[in-house]
Scaffold this active site. Sequence first.
Site, PDB file in Angstrom:
ATOM      1  N   THR A  16       6.345  -2.421  11.790  1.00 11.47           N
ATOM      2  CA  THR A  16       5.827  -1.128  12.257  1.00 11.47           C
ATOM      3  C   THR A  16       4.322  -1.056  11.963  1.00 11.47           C
ATOM      4  OG1 THR A  16       6.470  -0.159  10.134  1.00 11.47           O
ATOM      5  CG2 THR A  16       7.978   0.192  11.990  1.00 11.47           C
ATOM      6  N   GLY A  66       0.860  -1.194   0.000  1.00  8.21           N
ATOM      7  CA  GLY A  66       0.000   0.000   0.000  1.00  8.21           C
ATOM      8  C   GLY A  66       0.887   1.232   0.000  1.00  8.21           C
ATOM      9  N   GLU A 116      -0.256  -3.934  23.939  1.00  8.25           N
ATOM     10  CA  GLU A 116       0.458  -2.676  24.204  1.00  8.25           C
ATOM     11  C   GLU A 116      -0.220  -1.966  25.375  1.00  8.25           C
ATOM     12  OE1 GLU A 116       0.561  -0.541  20.481  1.00  8.25           O
ATOM     13  OE2 GLU A 116       1.806  -2.052  19.532  1.00  8.25           O
ATOM     14  N   ARG A 119       1.266  -3.761  12.857  1.00 11.33           N
ATOM     15  CA  ARG A 119       0.502  -4.130  14.050  1.00 11.33           C
ATOM     16  C   ARG A 119       1.091  -5.412  14.630  1.00 11.33           C
ATOM     17  NH1 ARG A 119      -1.216   0.240  13.984  1.00 11.33           N
ATOM     18  NH2 ARG A 119      -3.373   0.987  14.194  1.00 11.33           N
ATOM     19  N   ILE A 132       2.249   2.979   2.415  1.00 12.74           N
ATOM     20  CA  ILE A 132       3.435   2.959   3.291  1.00 12.74           C
ATOM     21  C   ILE A 132       4.475   1.990   2.718  1.00 12.74           C
ATOM     22  CG2 ILE A 132       4.314   2.498   5.618  1.00 12.74           C
ATOM     23  CD1 ILE A 132       1.557   3.356   6.702  1.00 12.74           C
ATOM     24  N   HIS A 155       5.439   1.814  19.754  1.00 16.65           N
ATOM     25  CA  HIS A 155       4.434   2.185  18.754  1.00 16.65           C
ATOM     26  C   HIS A 155       4.554   3.678  18.394  1.00 16.65           C
ATOM     27  CE1 HIS A 155       0.235   1.019  17.048  1.00 16.65           C
ATOM     28  NE2 HIS A 155       0.781   1.968  16.315  1.00 16.65           N
TER      29      HIS A 155
HETATM   30  C1  DGY Z   1      -2.168   4.187  12.936  1.00 14.77           C
HETATM   31  O1  DGY Z   1      -2.620   5.321  12.754  1.00 14.77           O
HETATM   32  O2  DGY Z   1      -2.832   3.173  12.750  1.00 14.77           O
HETATM   33  C2  DGY Z   1      -0.757   4.085  13.375  1.00 14.77           C
HETATM   34  O3  DGY Z   1      -0.468   2.846  13.920  1.00 14.77           O
HETATM   35  C3  DGY Z   1      -0.441   5.192  14.363  1.00 14.77           C
HETATM   36  O4  DGY Z   1       0.916   5.197  14.617  1.00 14.77           O
END
Ligand code: DGY
Length: 323
Positions: free
Chosen positions: A234, A158, A265, A236, A160, A284
Amino acid sequence: MTKKVLVTHRLPGERIHDLAHCSDVNVWMGPGLLPAAGLREELAGCHGLVCMLTDRIDRALIDAMPDLEFVSSMSVGVDHVDVSALTERGIPLGNTPGVLVDTTADAAFAMLLAAARRLGEADRFVRQGNWSPENAWSPDFFTGKDVTGATLGIIGLGEIGQAVARRAAGFDMRVLAWNRTPREVPGVESVSLEELLLRSDFVSIHVALTDDTHNLLDAEKIAMMKPGAVLVNTARGGIVDEAALAAALSGGHLYAAGIDVFEREPVSLDNPLLEHSSVVVAPHIGSATVLTRARMADIASENALAALKDQPMPHCVNPEVYG
Ligand code: DGY
């Protein structure tokens, strides 16, 4: 009638003030996060909710709120919300995509570099007073793993994932990617998940947490990873089987990991990943820059403002509620 809106945390940005001008806003002022029982109490009688990814918006909570008309989360991920329960009630759910793409990609690359070059270990080594004439620069002192020219596998191509691929190009990396629906991105070779795991020196995760991606990297998939590889997450926590990852690090199958997100978390101190000096951890913070957090808060407020005006949210996860 002035509508009542609960905001579960003090928010940065400018648009929260506009929200306060056109609704009766109750902002939870802390200390800390709003506990589940408090959320239930404060949300009773509210028409709108502006929440964060730390608030669990489950079916029981939604069912208990007959007046609820919209939910706006200051996050791109919405795995903390029962989207189906909201959709069945015709309640729109807003999120904050786009603005955190580069910030999160930067964080993923920072974790990748830190894990490859042992920055967590090196930082602790210096601070703990271990750097001495007997224990100093030598040919194998704090040697790590090369990033430049290595193969990076991106799970989830996607926005990111694509931003991470652009950064990898600057390091002359060969980039492989797996996406559920294959995407053509220049400079990125689209492969199966299995091939990606077999060939990648570094693997970075960029899929959302859903029922389908929960434990996507389980013991079997982790065992498929190239020996000596580095895993970066980074996205989930629930996407990776943490016990299996810890076992793969203990057994020497994997070299290191960069972990910004955990299944639970805040992470508990007995999480096996914390026992490994080769794991670089963070709490996070993928999207945590001042500017990005202000932009996320502004979008969350804009989604809420639109809902208050009976307009579609600019960023709605379940637009089918608008018919
Ligand atoms: C989100 O917005 O889902 C991110 O994990 C925030 O850092």
